[in-house]
Scaffold this active site. Structure first.
Site, short mmCIF file in Angstrom:
data_model
loop_
_atom_site.label_atom_id
_atom_site.label_comp_id
_atom_site.label_asym_id
_atom_site.label_seq_id
_atom_site.Cartn_x
_atom_site.Cartn_y
_atom_site.Cartn_z
N ASP A 1 9.53 14.27 12.53
CA ASP A 1 9.35 14.00 11.09
C ASP A 1 7.90 14.21 10.67
OD1 ASP A 1 10.21 13.35 8.57
OD2 ASP A 1 10.09 11.18 8.88
N LYS B 1 5.04 -2.58 8.04
CA LYS B 1 6.12 -1.81 7.41
C LYS B 1 7.42 -2.62 7.53
CE LYS B 1 7.88 2.86 7.71
NZ LYS B 1 7.41 4.19 8.06
N VAL C 1 5.35 -0.68 2.78
CA VAL C 1 4.22 -0.89 3.69
C VAL C 1 3.19 -1.78 2.99
CG1 VAL C 1 2.44 0.22 5.10
CG2 VAL C 1 4.60 1.40 4.69
N ILE D 1 0.81 -1.22 0.00
CA ILE D 1 0.00 0.00 0.00
C ILE D 1 0.84 1.26 0.00
CG2 ILE D 1 -2.16 -0.89 0.98
CD1 ILE D 1 -1.17 -0.14 3.74
P1 ATP Z 1 9.59 8.35 4.45
O1 ATP Z 1 10.09 6.97 4.31
O2 ATP Z 1 10.41 9.36 3.75
O3 ATP Z 1 9.33 8.74 5.89
P2 ATP Z 1 6.78 7.88 4.02
O4 ATP Z 1 6.28 8.37 5.33
O5 ATP Z 1 5.91 8.14 2.82
O6 ATP Z 1 8.20 8.46 3.67
P3 ATP Z 1 6.32 5.21 4.90
O7 ATP Z 1 6.17 5.61 6.32
O8 ATP Z 1 7.04 3.95 4.58
O9 ATP Z 1 7.07 6.32 4.08
O10 ATP Z 1 4.87 5.15 4.29
C1 ATP Z 1 4.64 5.00 2.90
C2 ATP Z 1 3.17 5.11 2.60
O11 ATP Z 1 2.53 3.94 3.13
C3 ATP Z 1 2.43 6.29 3.25
O12 ATP Z 1 2.52 7.45 2.46
C4 ATP Z 1 1.01 5.75 3.31
O13 ATP Z 1 0.39 5.90 2.07
C5 ATP Z 1 1.22 4.26 3.55
N1 ATP Z 1 1.11 3.91 4.97
C6 ATP Z 1 2.07 3.97 5.92
N2 ATP Z 1 1.62 3.54 7.10
C7 ATP Z 1 0.32 3.19 6.92
C8 ATP Z 1 -0.73 2.68 7.78
N3 ATP Z 1 -0.51 2.46 9.06
N4 ATP Z 1 -1.95 2.46 7.24
C9 ATP Z 1 -2.16 2.70 5.93
N5 ATP Z 1 -1.23 3.19 5.08
C10 ATP Z 1 -0.01 3.43 5.56
MG MG Z 2 5.97 7.47 7.19
#
Ligand code: ATP
Ligand code: MG
Length: 353
Positions: free
Chosen positions: A192, A99, A84, A76
């Site tokens: 962050d 994740k 994730v 997703i």
């Molecule tokens: P970075 O790695 O630079 O912090 P990020 O926050 O986009 O960037 P991730 O935290 O890996 O990276 O999240 C990627 C994407 O996954 C998010 O933008 C969101 O769309 C989705 N996501 C993350 N956590 C969840 C969750 N708990 N439920 C649903 N979607 C999620």
């Molecule tokens: Mg994130």
């Protein structure tokens, strides 16, 4: 396993009128309800968790989630640090976001990082995404999170372009509640705050996630690439390497809101055609240029809110508590803004196969 939606009031939220359901079911051939998962041509959305039929749901304190018990449904999201996935717990049918951060460091170091990340597990508040478990296994760190079916504010922004002030005030109210909890009860700095770390769901809830994650990961030298990206929501005092506190998150909040209102990252590159040359140019701009402000087309309350967040001197920035009673938040309070309808109308960007 088709379910009768009339039996469960929660289902009403997402199901189109009955005639549309049968239309969609027959002619599009892609809509069906399996357990609590409503799957249609646009994707997957959780409608309810069947408390009556399943074993009791897993609580954050249970601490017995294992990877072997999770079925992967789909990817997703992807961040700089990892991937994730939407997963389903085999025995309770509960959904989670998993994740996975592939590590490139010594095992002892990775275990330490996983330990540091456990700070996410301690937070228990309605405005913070539940973190069920964090562990290191076979070269990767696994983080099991509450699944937020609307994705992130970054995903929403891609869909809607800009967010109007009444919605923004309702979103901001929830983020401030989360920040008040982090800053004044848990005494932690998020470090962050950015649109992708603010998650939303079909109930209209907005929750903060990933505190300290990128900072902790970046402290592992192999993962310095976590800071790769064009934009930064980091405060000038953090970029300069000085001391920073809660107010650093307030700066980030100001930039997030400004981006949501205008649809653009608040700093523009010196040469618009060329764009930013790199991450360090953006950081330089944040430190050297005057703070961005909201364009005049926005309400005076919004403009004032933004400037309360974006003082370059952190001491002059308002606290989360002060901002919660700012006229911008108060202005729309009586409207009872329906974020659930707003998020649902925008559609879940995660939900595309
Ligand atoms: P970075 O790695 O630079 O912090 P990020 O926050 O986009 O960037 P991730 O935290 O890996 O990276 O999240 C990627 C994407 O996954 C998010 O933008 C969101 O769309 C989705 N996501 C993350 N956590 C969840 C969750 N708990 N439920 C649903 N979607 C999620
Ligand atoms: Mg994130």
């Amino acid at each position: 396993m088709k379910k009768d939606s009339s039996m469960n009031p929660n289902l009403k939220l997402h199901l189109p009128p009955p005639e549309e359901v049968s239309f969609a079911f027959i002619t599009r051939g892609g809509t069906f309800i399996d357990g609590d998962l409503l799957v249609n041509r646009d994707g997957v959305r959780i409608v309810s968790q069947a408390e009556d039929e399943s074993p009791p749901p897993i609580k954050p304190s249970d601490n017995h989630l294992s990877l072997a018990d999770l079925d992967s449904i789909k990817v997703i999201g992807k961040g700089n640090g990892g991937v994730v996935q939407l997963v389903r717990h085999k025995w309770t049918n509960q959904f989670f976001a998993l994740k996975v951060i592939q590590m490139n460091a010594e095992e002892s170091r990775c275990r330490l990082v996983a330990q540091e990340l456990k700070i996410n597990q301690l937070a228990q508040n309605p405005y913070i995404v539940v973190c069920y478990q964090i562990f290191y296994d076979n070269g990767a760190i696994f983080i099991i999170l509450e699944y937020m079916d609307g994705g992130s504010l970054a995903d929403l922004l891609k869909k809607v372009g800009t967010i109007l002030e009444p919605y923004l005030a309702a979103i901001c109210y929830q983020v401030l509640k989360g920040l008040i909890y982090l800053h004044h009860e848990e005494h932690v700095i998020h470090r962050d705050l950015k649109p992708s770390n603010l998650l939303i769901n079909h109930r209209g809830e907005v929750k903060i996630t990933d505190f300290g994650v990128s900072a902790i990961l970046a402290s592992t030298s192999d993962l310095a690439h976590s800071f790769v990206g064009t934009y930064t929501f980091m405060s000038p005092e953090r970029i300069s390497g000085g001391k920073y506190d809660n107010k650093s998150d307030i700066w980030s909040l100001g930039l997030v809101l400004l981006e949501c209102a205008t649809g653009q990252f608040p700093y523009t590159p010196p040469d618009k055609d060329k764009g930013w040359e790199g991450f360090f140019d953006v950081m330089l701009a944040v430190v050297e240029l005057a703070s961005p402000s909201a364009p005049e087309q926005f309400s005076p309350e919004f403009c004032s809110f933004i400037s309360s967040c974006l003082h370059k001197d952190p001491q002059q920035r308002s606290s989360a508590r002060e901002l919660l009673v700012h006229p911008f938040i108060k202005k729309f309070e009586h409207l009872d803004v329906d974020l659930a309808a707003y998020f649902n109308d925008a559609g879940s960007p995660l939900a595309t196969f």
